[in-house]
Design a protein around this motif. Structure first.
Motif, mmCIF file in Angstrom:
data_model
loop_
_atom_site.group_PDB
_atom_site.id
_atom_site.type_symbol
_atom_site.label_atom_id
_atom_site.label_comp_id
_atom_site.label_asym_id
_atom_site.label_seq_id
_atom_site.Cartn_x
_atom_site.Cartn_y
_atom_site.Cartn_z
ATOM 1 N N SER A 102 0.834 -1.211 0.000
ATOM 2 C CA SER A 102 0.000 0.000 0.000
ATOM 3 C C SER A 102 0.861 1.250 0.000
ATOM 4 N N SER A 103 1.942 1.206 0.741
ATOM 5 C CA SER A 103 2.865 2.333 0.787
ATOM 6 C C SER A 103 3.491 2.575 -0.587
ATOM 7 N N PHE A 104 3.853 1.489 -1.276
ATOM 8 C CA PHE A 104 4.407 1.608 -2.625
ATOM 9 C C PHE A 104 3.363 2.172 -3.588
ATOM 10 N N LEU A 105 2.142 1.655 -3.542
ATOM 11 C CA LEU A 105 1.081 2.174 -4.421
ATOM 12 C C LEU A 105 0.832 3.653 -4.152
ATOM 13 N N ARG A 106 0.867 4.030 -2.887
ATOM 14 C CA ARG A 106 0.675 5.436 -2.524
ATOM 15 C C ARG A 106 1.796 6.300 -3.080
ATOM 16 N N ALA A 107 3.044 5.820 -2.982
ATOM 17 C CA ALA A 107 4.195 6.572 -3.478
ATOM 18 C C ALA A 107 4.129 6.752 -4.997
ATOM 19 N N VAL A 108 3.748 5.694 -5.703
ATOM 20 C CA VAL A 108 3.615 5.790 -7.168
ATOM 21 C C VAL A 108 2.445 6.714 -7.521
ATOM 22 N N GLY A 109 1.348 6.592 -6.800
ATOM 23 C CA GLY A 109 0.212 7.485 -7.027
ATOM 24 C C GLY A 109 0.565 8.934 -6.789
ATOM 25 N N ARG A 110 1.456 9.179 -5.848
ATOM 26 C CA ARG A 110 1.901 10.546 -5.560
ATOM 27 C C ARG A 110 2.679 11.118 -6.740
ATOM 28 N N ILE A 111 3.488 10.292 -7.381
ATOM 29 C CA ILE A 111 4.226 10.741 -8.570
ATOM 30 C C ILE A 111 3.233 11.153 -9.659
ATOM 31 N N PHE A 112 2.209 10.331 -9.872
ATOM 32 C CA PHE A 112 1.193 10.673 -10.868
ATOM 33 C C PHE A 112 0.430 11.937 -10.466
ATOM 34 N N SER A 113 0.177 12.109 -9.178
ATOM 35 C CA SER A 113 -0.488 13.323 -8.698
ATOM 36 C C SER A 113 0.326 14.564 -9.064
ATOM 37 N N GLU A 114 1.641 14.466 -8.957
ATOM 38 C CA GLU A 114 2.517 15.585 -9.304
ATOM 39 C C GLU A 114 2.605 15.791 -10.815
ATOM 40 N N MET A 115 2.698 14.696 -11.555
ATOM 41 C CA MET A 115 2.910 14.779 -13.005
ATOM 42 C C MET A 115 1.741 15.422 -13.738
ATOM 43 N N PHE A 116 0.549 15.230 -13.236
ATOM 44 C CA PHE A 116 -0.632 15.752 -13.922
ATOM 45 C C PHE A 116 -1.154 17.003 -13.225
ATOM 46 N N PHE A 117 -0.278 18.012 -13.164
ATOM 47 C CA PHE A 117 -0.640 19.347 -12.691
ATOM 48 C C PHE A 117 -1.189 19.364 -11.269
ATOM 49 N N TYR A 118 -0.770 18.421 -10.459
ATOM 50 C CA TYR A 118 -1.164 18.351 -9.047
ATOM 51 C C TYR A 118 -2.663 18.155 -8.839
ATOM 52 N N ILE A 119 -3.344 17.705 -9.883
ATOM 53 C CA ILE A 119 -4.780 17.454 -9.757
ATOM 54 C C ILE A 119 -5.039 16.383 -8.708
ATOM 55 N N GLY A 120 -4.148 15.411 -8.628
ATOM 56 C CA GLY A 120 -4.286 14.354 -7.624
ATOM 57 C C GLY A 120 -4.282 14.880 -6.198
ATOM 58 N N PHE A 121 -3.574 15.995 -5.975
ATOM 59 C CA PHE A 121 -3.573 16.621 -4.656
ATOM 60 C C PHE A 121 -4.857 17.414 -4.449
ATOM 61 N N LEU A 122 -5.297 18.091 -5.492
ATOM 62 C CA LEU A 122 -6.463 18.965 -5.390
ATOM 63 C C LEU A 122 -7.747 18.211 -5.044
ATOM 64 N N ILE A 123 -7.859 16.955 -5.488
ATOM 65 C CA ILE A 123 -9.102 16.232 -5.191
ATOM 66 C C ILE A 123 -9.294 16.008 -3.692
ATOM 67 N N GLY A 124 -8.198 16.138 -2.925
ATOM 68 C CA GLY A 124 -8.295 16.018 -1.473
ATOM 69 C C GLY A 124 -9.147 17.102 -0.828
ATOM 70 N N PHE A 125 -9.337 18.203 -1.537
ATOM 71 C CA PHE A 125 -10.167 19.287 -1.014
ATOM 72 C C PHE A 125 -11.657 19.013 -1.199
ATOM 73 N N PHE A 126 -11.989 18.013 -2.007
ATOM 74 C CA PHE A 126 -13.377 17.836 -2.415
ATOM 75 C C PHE A 126 -13.994 16.499 -2.027
ATOM 76 N N ASN A 127 -13.445 15.837 -1.023
ATOM 77 C CA ASN A 127 -14.074 14.603 -0.561
ATOM 78 C C ASN A 127 -14.000 14.516 0.955
ATOM 79 N N GLU A 128 -14.862 13.698 1.507
ATOM 80 C CA GLU A 128 -15.053 13.642 2.960
ATOM 81 C C GLU A 128 -13.784 13.271 3.728
ATOM 82 N N GLY A 129 -13.002 12.356 3.223
ATOM 83 C CA GLY A 129 -11.808 11.901 3.940
ATOM 84 C C GLY A 129 -10.558 12.683 3.604
ATOM 85 N N ARG A 130 -10.709 13.784 2.854
ATOM 86 C CA ARG A 130 -9.553 14.573 2.384
ATOM 87 C C ARG A 130 -8.553 13.688 1.660
#
Length: 145
Positions: A102-130
């Motif tokens: 899970s930690s590895f999947l999270r780390a890879v997902g974080r790279i994708f979050s950064e690569m695509f204009f930080y959209i992966g980070f922004l979705i944290g503002f719009f859901n119940e669990g951040r």
């Protein structure tokens, strides 16, 4: 979101942003130290410096980030930035320690979050669990330590 039995509270986006900045500065410092000779030798040639940054430093930086985030989240439950910000990562289903996978999947997902204009980070503002994209991919939550 709060678990009364463990008194868990979701980390604020401000704490998460602080942790992100600290971790990224740390990663940048490590890469600069590793490649200092190449960087300093090219400091007078901006075209060569741009090529070095784009072609030769991107892959080592991605690998370093994945290894760093995977290890620290799996082993300590937090990166250095998260430790300073007093937050930690937990398994979203069991509310305990995050597995290596899970930690590895999270780390890879974080790279994708950064690569695509930080959209992966922004979705944290719009859901119940951040939950950011990498929290979703790793099935994790970020809570106060």
């Amino acid at each position: 979101m709060q678990n009364n039995s463990n008194n868990l509270q979701l980390a604020s986006m401000r704490s998460r942003a602080l942790a992100y900045v600290i971790d990224d500065l740390l990663m940048t410092l490590i890469i600069v130290l590793i490649f200092w000779e190449s960087i300093s030798a090219l400091s007078h040639d901006m075209d060569a410096m741009t090529h070095l940054l784009q072609a030769e430093l991107v892959t080592p930086l991605i690998i370093l980030k994945v290894v760093y985030h995977t290890f620290f989240v799996w082993y300590f439950g937090a990166t250095i930035g998260k430790i300073v910000a007093k937050i930690r990562v937990i398994d979203a289903n069991e509310w305990g320690r995050v597995s290596m996978f899970s930690s590895f999947l999270r780390a890879v997902g974080r790279i994708f979050s950064e690569m695509f204009f930080y959209i992966g980070f922004l979705i944290g503002f719009f859901n119940e669990g951040r939950k950011t994209f990498h929290d979703i991919t790793g099935k994790t939550l970020v809570v106060n330590a």
